[in-house]
Design a protein around this motif. Structure first.
Motif, short mmCIF file in Angstrom:
data_model
loop_
_atom_site.label_atom_id
_atom_site.label_comp_id
_atom_site.label_asym_id
_atom_site.label_seq_id
_atom_site.Cartn_x
_atom_site.Cartn_y
_atom_site.Cartn_z
N ALA A 167 0.08 2.63 8.27
CA ALA A 167 -1.29 3.11 8.50
C ALA A 167 -2.23 2.65 7.40
O ALA A 167 -3.43 2.44 7.64
N LEU A 168 -1.69 2.45 6.19
CA LEU A 168 -2.52 1.93 5.10
C LEU A 168 -3.01 0.52 5.42
O LEU A 168 -4.17 0.17 5.18
N VAL A 169 -2.10 -0.29 5.97
CA VAL A 169 -2.48 -1.67 6.35
C VAL A 169 -3.56 -1.59 7.45
O VAL A 169 -4.56 -2.31 7.40
N ALA A 170 -3.32 -0.70 8.43
CA ALA A 170 -4.28 -0.56 9.54
C ALA A 170 -5.64 -0.13 9.00
O ALA A 170 -6.69 -0.64 9.43
N ALA A 171 -5.64 0.79 8.03
CA ALA A 171 -6.90 1.28 7.46
C ALA A 171 -7.64 0.14 6.76
O ALA A 171 -8.85 -0.02 6.92
N GLY A 172 -6.89 -0.65 6.00
CA GLY A 172 -7.50 -1.78 5.31
C GLY A 172 -8.09 -2.77 6.29
O GLY A 172 -9.23 -3.24 6.12
N ALA A 186 3.38 -2.52 1.86
CA ALA A 186 2.53 -2.01 0.77
C ALA A 186 1.67 -3.14 0.20
O ALA A 186 0.48 -2.95 -0.09
N ALA A 187 2.27 -4.32 0.06
CA ALA A 187 1.52 -5.47 -0.47
C ALA A 187 0.40 -5.84 0.50
O ALA A 187 -0.74 -6.12 0.10
N MET A 188 0.74 -5.85 1.81
CA MET A 188 -0.29 -6.16 2.82
C MET A 188 -1.40 -5.11 2.77
O MET A 188 -2.59 -5.44 2.86
N ALA A 189 -1.00 -3.84 2.59
CA ALA A 189 -1.99 -2.75 2.56
C ALA A 189 -2.90 -2.91 1.36
O ALA A 189 -4.13 -2.78 1.47
N GLY A 211 -10.38 7.92 5.17
CA GLY A 211 -10.72 8.34 6.53
C GLY A 211 -10.03 7.47 7.56
O GLY A 211 -9.44 7.96 8.53
N ARG A 212 -10.08 6.14 7.35
CA ARG A 212 -9.39 5.21 8.27
C ARG A 212 -7.89 5.51 8.27
O ARG A 212 -7.24 5.50 9.29
N TRP A 213 -7.34 5.75 7.06
CA TRP A 213 -5.89 5.98 6.95
C TRP A 213 -5.51 7.29 7.67
O TRP A 213 -4.51 7.33 8.39
N VAL A 214 -6.31 8.32 7.48
CA VAL A 214 -6.02 9.62 8.12
C VAL A 214 -6.00 9.46 9.64
O VAL A 214 -5.11 9.98 10.33
N ILE A 215 -6.96 8.69 10.18
CA ILE A 215 -7.03 8.50 11.64
C ILE A 215 -5.77 7.75 12.12
O ILE A 215 -5.14 8.14 13.10
N ALA A 216 -5.41 6.68 11.39
CA ALA A 216 -4.24 5.89 11.80
C ALA A 216 -2.97 6.75 11.72
O ALA A 216 -2.13 6.73 12.63
N PHE A 233 -0.52 1.07 18.92
CA PHE A 233 -1.69 1.95 19.02
C PHE A 233 -2.24 2.36 17.66
O PHE A 233 -3.45 2.53 17.51
N THR A 234 -1.37 2.56 16.68
CA THR A 234 -1.86 2.93 15.35
C THR A 234 -2.81 1.84 14.85
O THR A 234 -3.89 2.12 14.33
N PHE A 235 -2.40 0.60 15.04
CA PHE A 235 -3.22 -0.51 14.54
C PHE A 235 -4.46 -0.71 15.41
O PHE A 235 -5.57 -0.85 14.90
N LEU A 236 -4.24 -0.68 16.74
CA LEU A 236 -5.36 -0.95 17.66
C LEU A 236 -6.43 0.14 17.55
O LEU A 236 -7.63 -0.16 17.50
N THR A 237 -6.01 1.40 17.48
CA THR A 237 -6.98 2.49 17.36
C THR A 237 -7.79 2.34 16.08
O THR A 237 -9.00 2.56 16.07
N SER A 238 -7.11 1.96 15.00
CA SER A 238 -7.81 1.79 13.73
C SER A 238 -8.83 0.67 13.83
O SER A 238 -9.99 0.82 13.41
N LEU A 239 -8.40 -0.47 14.37
CA LEU A 239 -9.31 -1.61 14.45
C LEU A 239 -10.51 -1.30 15.35
O LEU A 239 -11.66 -1.57 15.00
N ALA A 240 -10.21 -0.73 16.54
CA ALA A 240 -11.32 -0.43 17.46
C ALA A 240 -12.22 0.64 16.86
O ALA A 240 -13.43 0.65 17.07
N GLY A 241 -11.60 1.54 16.07
CA GLY A 241 -12.39 2.60 15.43
C GLY A 241 -13.27 2.08 14.32
O GLY A 241 -14.10 2.84 13.77
N SER A 242 -13.12 0.81 13.97
CA SER A 242 -13.99 0.25 12.92
C SER A 242 -15.44 0.27 13.37
O SER A 242 -16.36 0.17 12.55
N SER A 243 -15.66 0.43 14.69
CA SER A 243 -17.05 0.49 15.19
C SER A 243 -17.76 1.72 14.62
O SER A 243 -18.97 1.70 14.41
#
Lengths: 387, 387
Positions: free
Chosen positions: B280-285, B365-368, B242-247, B201-211
């Protein structure tokens, strides 16, 4: 009728141009099926493997040898490797044997003398259902051996001669039970795990696919074209009907594609096309009926999207889209009344060779679901796009 | 930095205030943790058997014997039992009819009918039933053997009771050395589901929130931010933050709620939060990349949900990585989910320290870094693009 046809054609062309329809209706479900099949392919492969058992049993121990002799006759492919205790353990730990079995020296004499006797079973990597079956057989053997030891001890206490005691032990160990087990048969209405995956994903994403009709209606309102359509010399309800029909057509086509392509990719045979077609149409009617409620409730396309996604995820997961849901009593009945569950159940019946008459229950559930949804849609006050 | 923090704060407020996020952020993940824990968590049993037939001593004896073998026993009428077997809702159906019950009561022979399910997993339950039924009247077999040896019935029964106290029952000691059961030993009913759903969900919410990022670009919010005394770097940093905070908020909520509601043990909470923060950093990116390369909100939600589900399926968010084949486990580690899964496993199951999870954190961290740099670059470019 011509108006409706024109509206429907326009809606379908618009939906097909919208990337999200193709993404949600076909690409995501197929990608998800592929991903889940890749990662869980081995776990979903339901075939029983050979039960490899590494046994350390004293060669001169009668009961130990009888037990080893019983194992290959249990109705399962059992491959016995006789070895020493350390090797049996090592083989199980290394994954070379599903089960390591160590029967200690003096097992028979200890057991018959009423002394503690213990068999050690080592479940190795990938022990699986096969080793559970073998362990169950061993436990049954030990129960009988224990009964034999108790009878022999009772006989000895009663002063029976050693020769009689031997016969007594034998009689209990091999005596026929008054209870016998006959094996009957039930019809098979189950999809194999891969079939359940394809059917489940098709059911889940059908819920998303049919939502695009409602989203189209709200988009018409947001772009201001709805008011213009309603000013045309035609029944304003035709606009709603065309959206629902476009959902229906998209649902039927997408589900047919998913079941066909998914079936081919994962080598699943869902059975005869006619009952499958009836199931698809019934499932699409059931899920499309929900859009009538969403039309009444959602004021914006964002709201509609959220309501539809909630319905899709809840009904999809409860219906067994990702894993089979089980429950008894009221919970089981509630789970059964879900259109996604009914479609998966129906496909289970057709894959087992069932025809139109056999799928009557799931079809009735889906049509009943549609009737109830339509009834609710009539009662719910209109706050949505057509208000 | 203050400007970036302000932008991040606004992003979080927008996310929390959006009613559409309430279900998917706060309710749905917990529902899934509950469903997964209820269906798969906890200790397993030796199969499910459904008994049918009138209430009788034989039926009770069979049920008690099966339950003593840790088989889950339920009762149903004949048709319901056949349906349950056909649908795979029970492993084995067992018919104990009136004729068998009467014959058993009268000391005669009786036949019990077993209806096995078609799934291979029913094999274990079938064997349990076979052992239970054929060993049910062992006492009678013992008595008959003693009577055949010339001992009167009452004397034989007393002698058997006495002997039972003198004889030590042989035991079967099962040692699990398979890595799967050792890996999950001691894990709470909801623990595994909680960590995998957190990652999903952390990843999915971030990606869907990209809208919302696309929406911000479309509405000119980004352009207006730049009209203020805010540099492009600050604006991009604010969006990333902002993306990171949401994730992080989504993940933190799942951790807190599952701990409170399902007593999920997150191990060292500081380390678990650290894993979440880096993940969450990766998800934000990833959200920034998606929100910058796509210009349509609907397509972003579709692609976000699709990618979120597929990556989670590959990375252990839907099925434990431990059941993957070696090849698939290697493939899984192209996803951040698999590294997050490994790190949580280390902390939750093995009481791992910071040093133990450094490799996983390093890869995340590298992925992020890669995702954030790419996302920032793409976002900068997208600002110059008209929508």
């Amino acid at each position: 009728m011509r108006n409706l046809f024109t509206l429907l054609r326009t809606d379908l062309v618009q939906r097909l141009r919208d990337k999200s329809v193709i993404i949600f209706a076909v690409i995501v479900p197929l990608a998800l099926m592929g991903a889940m099949n890749l990662v869980m392919g081995d776990a979903m492969d339901g075939d029983l493997e050979t039960a490899t058992v590494a046994v350390s049993a004293p060669a001169d121990d009668q009961l130990a040898q009888t037990l080893v002799g019983v194992l290959p006759e249990i109705g399962l492919d059992v491959e016995i490797t006789e070895t020493d205790a350390d090797d049996a353990r090592a083989r199980a730990e290394a994954g070379d044997a599903k089960l390591g079995l160590v029967i200690p020296e003096g097992f028979s004499s200890a057991l018959m003398a009423g002394q503690p006797a213990e068999i050690t079973a080592i479940r190795g990597d990938g022990a699986g259902i096969e080793s559970t079956v073998v362990l169950s057989v061993i436990q049954g053997f030990l129960d009988r051996a224990a009964a034999s030891a108790v009878a022999t001890t009772a006989g000895a206490n009663l002063g029976l001669a050693p020769a009689q005691l031997g016969g007594l032990a034998q009689q209990v160990a091999t005596g026929e039970s008054a209870l016998t087990l006959a094996t009957g048969e039930a019809s098979n209405e189950q999809l194999d795990p891969k079939g359940a995956l394809v059917a489940g994903q098709a059911g889940l994403f059908l819920m998303f696919t049919v939502s695009f009709g409602v989203l189209g209606l709200l988009a018409e309102r947001e772009f201001g074209t709805l008011a213009r359509l309603r000013s045309m010399p035609m029944n304003p309800q035709l606009v709603v009907v065309s959206k629902v029909l476009s959902s229906f057509v998209l649902g039927v086509v997408a589900t047919a594609i998913l079941l066909t392509v998914g079936g081919r990719l994962f080598d699943v045979d869902f059975g005869s096309p006619l009952p499958i077609g009836v199931l698809i149409v019934s499932a699409v009617i059931a899920t499309t009926s929900l859009t009538f409620i969403v039309i009444k409730l959602a004021k914006t396309s964002e709201q509609a999207s959220i309501i539809q996604t909630i319905l899709a995820m809840v009904l999809g997961i409860a219906g067994g889209a990702f894993f089979p849901m089980s429950g008894g009593g009221v919970l089981g009945t509630i789970l059964d009344l879900n259109p996604v569950a009914a479609m998966i159940r129906g496909l289970g019946i057709t894959s087992g060779g069932g025809g139109l008459a056999d799928i009557l229950t799931p079809v009735l559930i889906m049509l009943g679901f549609a009737a109830v949804a339509m009834l609710i849609a009539r009662v719910v006050p209109d706050r949505g796009a057509m208000a | 930095m203050r400007a970036a923090l302000a932008i991040a704060g606004v992003e979080l407020r927008r996310f929390v205030k959006d009613k559409g996020n309430v279900f998917f952020t706060f309710i749905f993940p917990l529902l899934l943790v509950f469903v997964l824990g209820s269906q798969f968590g906890g200790s397993g049993n030796a199969g499910r058997v459904t008994l049918t037939g009138p209430s009788s001593d034989l039926r009770t004896a069979v049920a008690e014997q099966l339950e003593s073998q840790e088989v889950s026993v339920s009762f149903a009428d004949h048709d319901a039992m056949l349906e349950q077997v056909a649908r795979g809702r029970t492993d084995v159906g067992l018919v104990v009819d009136q004729e068998a019950a009467t014959s058993y009561d009268d000391g005669g022979t009786a036949q019990v009918e077993m209806i096995p399910g078609s799934a291979t997993t029913s094999m274990a339950a079938q064997e349990q039933v076979r052992v239970a039924v054929t060993n049910l009247d062992l006492h009678q077999v013992q008595l008959t053997a003693l009577e055949d040896a010339g001992i009167p019935g009452s004397e034989a029964a007393q002698a058997l009771d006495d002997a039972a106290g003198q004889v030590a029952e042989p035991t079967l000691e099962v040692v699990n050395v398979d890595s799967l059961s050792q890996e999950f030993q001691g894990l709470g009913q909801f623990d595994l589901g909680a960590s995998s759903q957190l990652l999903l969900f952390t990843f999915l919410t971030s990606l869907a929130g990209s809208s919302t990022l696309i929406n911000a670009r479309r509405q000119g919010v980004m352009a207006r931010s730049l009209a203020a005394p805010v540099s492009t770097t600050q604006a991009v940093l604010g969006q990333a933050l902002g993306r990171w905070v949401i994730a992080f908020f989504q993940g933190g909520y799942i951790m807190l709620a599952t701990w409170l509601l399902f007593s999920v043990d997150w191990g060292n909470i500081g380390l678990s939060l650290l894993i979440l923060a880096v993940f969450a950093l990766v998800a934000a990116g990833a959200a920034m990349v998606l929100g910058s390369i796509l210009d349509n909100e609907g397509a972003a939600v579709g692609a976000g949900v699709g990618l979120g589900l597929v990556l989670a399926a590959i990375g252990g968010g839907m099925a434990p990585l431990e059941i993957f084949s070696d090849t698939m486990r290697r493939v899984a580690h192209i996803t951040p989910h698999a590294w997050g899964y490994d790190a949580f496993a280390e902390v939750q199951r093995r009481g791992g320290t910071l040093v133990d999870i450094l490799p996983q954190l390093g890869v995340l961290a590298a992925m992020a870094a890669a995702a954030l740099l790419l996302g920032a670059w793409l976002l900068r470019r997208s600002m110059a693009r008209s929508l």
